[in-house]
Write a protein that holds these residues in place. Sequence first.
Motif, PDB file in Angstrom:
ATOM      1  N   ILE A  53       8.101  -2.199  -2.675  1.00 24.52           N
ATOM      2  CA  ILE A  53       8.244  -3.264  -3.238  1.00 24.52           C
ATOM      3  C   ILE A  53       8.950  -4.892  -2.535  1.00 24.52           C
ATOM      4  O   ILE A  53       9.478  -4.462  -1.442  1.00 24.52           O
ATOM      5  CB  ILE A  53       9.022  -4.353  -4.181  1.00 24.52           C
ATOM      6  CG1 ILE A  53       9.979  -3.414  -4.297  1.00 24.52           C
ATOM      7  CG2 ILE A  53       7.930  -3.108  -5.274  1.00 24.52           C
ATOM      8  CD1 ILE A  53      11.207  -3.932  -5.652  1.00 24.52           C
ATOM      9  N   GLU A  54       8.149  -5.637  -2.043  1.00 27.41           N
ATOM     10  CA  GLU A  54       8.893  -7.384  -1.309  1.00 27.41           C
ATOM     11  C   GLU A  54       8.482  -8.088  -2.406  1.00 27.41           C
ATOM     12  O   GLU A  54       7.709  -8.661  -3.081  1.00 27.41           O
ATOM     13  CB  GLU A  54       7.712  -6.958  -0.357  1.00 27.41           C
ATOM     14  CG  GLU A  54       6.582  -7.100  -0.069  1.00 27.41           C
ATOM     15  CD  GLU A  54       5.876  -7.293   1.134  1.00 27.41           C
ATOM     16  OE1 GLU A  54       6.347  -8.354   1.984  1.00 27.41           O
ATOM     17  OE2 GLU A  54       4.828  -6.653   1.152  1.00 27.41           O
ATOM     18  N   GLY A  55       8.495  -9.293  -1.932  1.00 26.38           N
ATOM     19  CA  GLY A  55       7.718 -10.914  -2.530  1.00 26.38           C
ATOM     20  C   GLY A  55       9.751 -11.394  -3.067  1.00 26.38           C
ATOM     21  O   GLY A  55      10.672 -11.293  -2.583  1.00 26.38           O
ATOM     22  N   ALA A 101      15.722  -2.147   4.758  1.00 26.52           N
ATOM     23  CA  ALA A 101      16.356  -3.182   5.806  1.00 26.52           C
ATOM     24  C   ALA A 101      15.196  -4.337   6.242  1.00 26.52           C
ATOM     25  O   ALA A 101      13.858  -4.054   6.514  1.00 26.52           O
ATOM     26  CB  ALA A 101      17.621  -3.588   6.696  1.00 26.52           C
ATOM     27  N   LEU A 102      14.989  -6.581   6.198  1.00 27.10           N
ATOM     28  CA  LEU A 102      14.059  -6.225   6.622  1.00 27.10           C
ATOM     29  C   LEU A 102      14.627  -7.219   8.083  1.00 27.10           C
ATOM     30  O   LEU A 102      16.047  -8.046   7.552  1.00 27.10           O
ATOM     31  CB  LEU A 102      12.813  -7.225   5.656  1.00 27.10           C
ATOM     32  CG  LEU A 102      12.144  -8.264   6.376  1.00 27.10           C
ATOM     33  CD1 LEU A 102      10.833  -7.607   7.083  1.00 27.10           C
ATOM     34  CD2 LEU A 102      11.377  -8.866   5.766  1.00 27.10           C
ATOM     35  N   GLU A 103      14.201  -7.301   9.409  1.00 28.30           N
ATOM     36  CA  GLU A 103      14.724  -8.715  10.135  1.00 28.30           C
ATOM     37  C   GLU A 103      14.512 -10.109  10.070  1.00 28.30           C
ATOM     38  O   GLU A 103      14.347 -11.039  10.902  1.00 28.30           O
ATOM     39  CB  GLU A 103      14.104  -8.096  11.540  1.00 28.30           C
ATOM     40  CG  GLU A 103      12.395  -8.207  11.818  1.00 28.30           C
ATOM     41  CD  GLU A 103      11.604  -6.871  10.874  1.00 28.30           C
ATOM     42  OE1 GLU A 103      12.010  -6.314  10.216  1.00 28.30           O
ATOM     43  OE2 GLU A 103      10.744  -7.578  11.923  1.00 28.30           O
ATOM     44  N   THR A 104      15.012 -10.518   8.677  1.00 27.68           N
ATOM     45  CA  THR A 104      14.762 -11.940   8.302  1.00 27.68           C
ATOM     46  C   THR A 104      14.824 -12.660   9.702  1.00 27.68           C
ATOM     47  O   THR A 104      16.006 -12.978  10.389  1.00 27.68           O
ATOM     48  CB  THR A 104      15.713 -12.501   6.994  1.00 27.68           C
ATOM     49  OG1 THR A 104      16.624 -11.595   6.795  1.00 27.68           O
ATOM     50  CG2 THR A 104      14.250 -11.829   5.558  1.00 27.68           C
ATOM     51  N   ALA A 127      17.592  -6.170  17.834  1.00 28.55           N
ATOM     52  CA  ALA A 127      16.403  -5.937  18.227  1.00 28.55           C
ATOM     53  C   ALA A 127      15.099  -7.212  17.744  1.00 28.55           C
ATOM     54  O   ALA A 127      15.138  -7.996  19.160  1.00 28.55           O
ATOM     55  CB  ALA A 127      16.835  -5.119  18.415  1.00 28.55           C
ATOM     56  N   HIS A 128      15.188  -6.903  16.572  1.00 31.41           N
ATOM     57  CA  HIS A 128      13.203  -7.425  16.007  1.00 31.41           C
ATOM     58  C   HIS A 128      13.857  -9.029  16.591  1.00 31.41           C
ATOM     59  O   HIS A 128      13.121  -9.921  16.673  1.00 31.41           O
ATOM     60  CB  HIS A 128      14.185  -6.991  14.394  1.00 31.41           C
ATOM     61  CG  HIS A 128      12.656  -6.458  14.077  1.00 31.41           C
ATOM     62  ND1 HIS A 128      12.112  -6.275  14.553  1.00 31.41           N
ATOM     63  CD2 HIS A 128      13.096  -4.502  13.358  1.00 31.41           C
ATOM     64  CE1 HIS A 128      10.896  -4.634  13.533  1.00 31.41           C
ATOM     65  NE2 HIS A 128      12.057  -4.351  13.239  1.00 31.41           N
ATOM     66  N   GLN A 129      14.938  -9.980  16.482  1.00 29.88           N
ATOM     67  CA  GLN A 129      15.286 -10.792  16.755  1.00 29.88           C
ATOM     68  C   GLN A 129      14.038 -11.537  18.049  1.00 29.88           C
ATOM     69  O   GLN A 129      13.119 -12.758  17.700  1.00 29.88           O
ATOM     70  CB  GLN A 129      16.402 -11.193  16.524  1.00 29.88           C
ATOM     71  CG  GLN A 129      16.954 -11.152  15.744  1.00 29.88           C
ATOM     72  CD  GLN A 129      16.907 -11.754  14.089  1.00 29.88           C
ATOM     73  OE1 GLN A 129      16.074 -12.847  14.413  1.00 29.88           O
ATOM     74  NE2 GLN A 129      16.538 -10.618  13.219  1.00 29.88           N
ATOM     75  N   PRO A 146       1.091  -0.735   0.106  1.00 29.64           N
ATOM     76  CA  PRO A 146       0.067  -0.014   0.028  1.00 29.64           C
ATOM     77  C   PRO A 146       0.923   1.314   0.073  1.00 29.64           C
ATOM     78  O   PRO A 146       0.694   2.489  -0.215  1.00 29.64           O
ATOM     79  CB  PRO A 146      -0.653   0.017   1.241  1.00 29.64           C
ATOM     80  CG  PRO A 146      -1.013  -1.785   1.673  1.00 29.64           C
ATOM     81  CD  PRO A 146       0.387  -2.004   1.241  1.00 29.64           C
ATOM     82  N   ASP A 147       2.265   1.027   0.896  1.00 31.02           N
ATOM     83  CA  ASP A 147       3.134   2.153   0.627  1.00 31.02           C
ATOM     84  C   ASP A 147       3.866   2.832  -0.361  1.00 31.02           C
ATOM     85  O   ASP A 147       4.913   3.416  -0.458  1.00 31.02           O
ATOM     86  CB  ASP A 147       3.691   2.563   1.771  1.00 31.02           C
ATOM     87  CG  ASP A 147       4.613   0.969   1.766  1.00 31.02           C
ATOM     88  OD1 ASP A 147       5.185   0.946   1.017  1.00 31.02           O
ATOM     89  OD2 ASP A 147       5.344   0.802   3.138  1.00 31.02           O
ATOM     90  N   GLY A 148       3.631   1.684  -1.907  1.00 30.20           N
ATOM     91  CA  GLY A 148       4.694   1.666  -3.099  1.00 30.20           C
ATOM     92  C   GLY A 148       5.465   0.657  -2.584  1.00 30.20           C
ATOM     93  O   GLY A 148       6.488   0.640  -3.981  1.00 30.20           O
TER      94      GLY A 148
HETATM   95  N1  ARG Z   1      11.076  -4.575   9.140  1.00 31.39           N
HETATM   96  C1  ARG Z   1      11.313  -3.930   8.192  1.00 31.39           C
HETATM   97  C2  ARG Z   1      12.417  -3.109   9.700  1.00 31.39           C
HETATM   98  O1  ARG Z   1      12.437  -2.111  10.235  1.00 31.39           O
HETATM   99  C3  ARG Z   1      10.705  -2.670   6.910  1.00 31.39           C
HETATM  100  C4  ARG Z   1      10.067  -3.448   6.566  1.00 31.39           C
HETATM  101  C5  ARG Z   1       9.103  -2.564   5.622  1.00 31.39           C
HETATM  102  N2  ARG Z   1       8.634  -3.652   4.371  1.00 31.39           N
HETATM  103  C6  ARG Z   1       8.239  -3.070   3.823  1.00 31.39           C
HETATM  104  N3  ARG Z   1       6.679  -3.817   2.544  1.00 31.39           N
HETATM  105  N4  ARG Z   1       7.964  -1.727   3.405  1.00 31.39           N
HETATM  106  O2  ARG Z   1      13.743  -3.082   9.674  1.00 31.39           O
END
Ligand code: ARG
Length: 474
Positions: A157-159, A306-309, A329-331, A153-155
């Motif tokens: 991309i992911e996937g 970035a993402l906390e995979t 920290a997200h872990q 929704p915020d434009g």
């Molecule tokens: N959770 C992620 C972070 O704070 C951000 C993910 C953003 N995802 C997105 N589809 N814009 O590190």
Amino acid sequence: MTLPRLRGAALATAALVAAGSLVAPNAASAAPGNPGAPRFSPGAPSIGDPYFPDQGNGGYDVQHYDLNFSYDPATRFMNATATITALATQDLDQFNLDFRGPEISSLTVNGKKTDFTRDGQELVVTPRPKPKTGQTFTVVVKYAGVPGPVTDPDGSIEGWIPTDDGAFVVGEPQGTPAWLPSNDTPTDKATFRFTAKVPEGLTAVGNGQLLSQQTKDGWTTFVWDNTEPMATYLATITIGKFQVTESVLPSGIPSYVAIDPRLVTGSANAVSQIPKMMEFFTEKFGPYPFASTGAIIDYAPQVGYALETQTKPIFSNTASVGTMAHEIAHQWYGNSVSPERWKDIWLNEGFATYGQWMYTEFNGGATVNATFNSSSNYGRAASSSFWQVLLADPGPMDMFSNIPYNRGAMTLHALRGKVGEDAFSRILRQWAAIHQYSHAATADFISLAERESGQDLTAFFDVWLFQKGKPTSW
Ligand code: ARG
Ligand code: ZN
């Protein structure tokens, strides 16, 4: 996968109720006066999150995902077999998976070829024989083609995002069904195994621990095992040219860091601090919840975040120290304790941002207090539009804006001032401990904060979470 507190049972009941209202009354199969007889009905096609109404499904609880695939960056072609092991939480004559991926060539349930239809991201499966409550069933989906990105929704991309040397794979909040048929909700966690075959010279990096890596006939196969429950949105199997560094932290936790050679120098400082961050957060938040750590630093500038995979945060460009601290920290907060609904996103982003503030102070930078008061935070004018978004329900456009991050972290700092150091520290640790490998909502956090502090915090949380505007007293 259902963990403590019988949350799954409550959800399954909710799903049954939801399914009942959506579905024509085939309740004729219910046998009045014969309570033991199966009552087959379709699993709910949604988990009921208003931000992403197609997400998640009811009627079953996934235990394990096994994805075995090959990917060739030259053609962007994927050839995949996904094996999903699930537990029926109702008598099921139909269930849905979330899947936006390439064409399916076959689908079986418990080894039997099974009818299915696709409609948007809904993959509707009609298993015969029908799984009954409490039975485990196995779905095997074979598919092949070119997976792609999903736009939010915020434009952003992911996937599945092709890069110049592979693919950058992220799924928050809704990208994982682009490449994996799944129950795409943080309320259904599972263990994962990825077996990825890529052209020799490339590395496929997944969550968890590397079980094996073998090269044959110009292809290398990597097997990754993610052994603790994981939300689908935290899955990755990112592919590219990587410089890999394996080590073991002083605590005994193995680390696997994969960096695009173009980003090694710029990311060196952030990467070198991972052990220190792990130690600092373990002291503040409690035991690290996973069997391994590390990072994936890839060049995918079109992504921009970035993402906390789980176990290995992923970066789409050079990693900074602040962002590394945030993702580590997200872990604890986000990954081990996940949000029940996306409106609870401040429980992820506020906590990770506060962790980042704490690490910055510990590392000799600005104090948490100074950061709270800065012009990007409490120092913003009361007239700023920043204050006009509701933290407890920011809406899908503002999930990753500075509201959940900065107002979220400010809320925690204000809470710390309100309840004192000891209670605050207990709240942080208890939040991670009570909801480990599970999910929780804002109301759960409020109860915990009240319990640990012995205070009625209604007015406090009202001002910070449930009212717009700049808080002036709390
Ligand atoms: N959770 C992620 C972070 O704070 C951000 C993910 C953003 N995802 C997105 N589809 N814009 O590190
Ligand atoms: Zn974050």
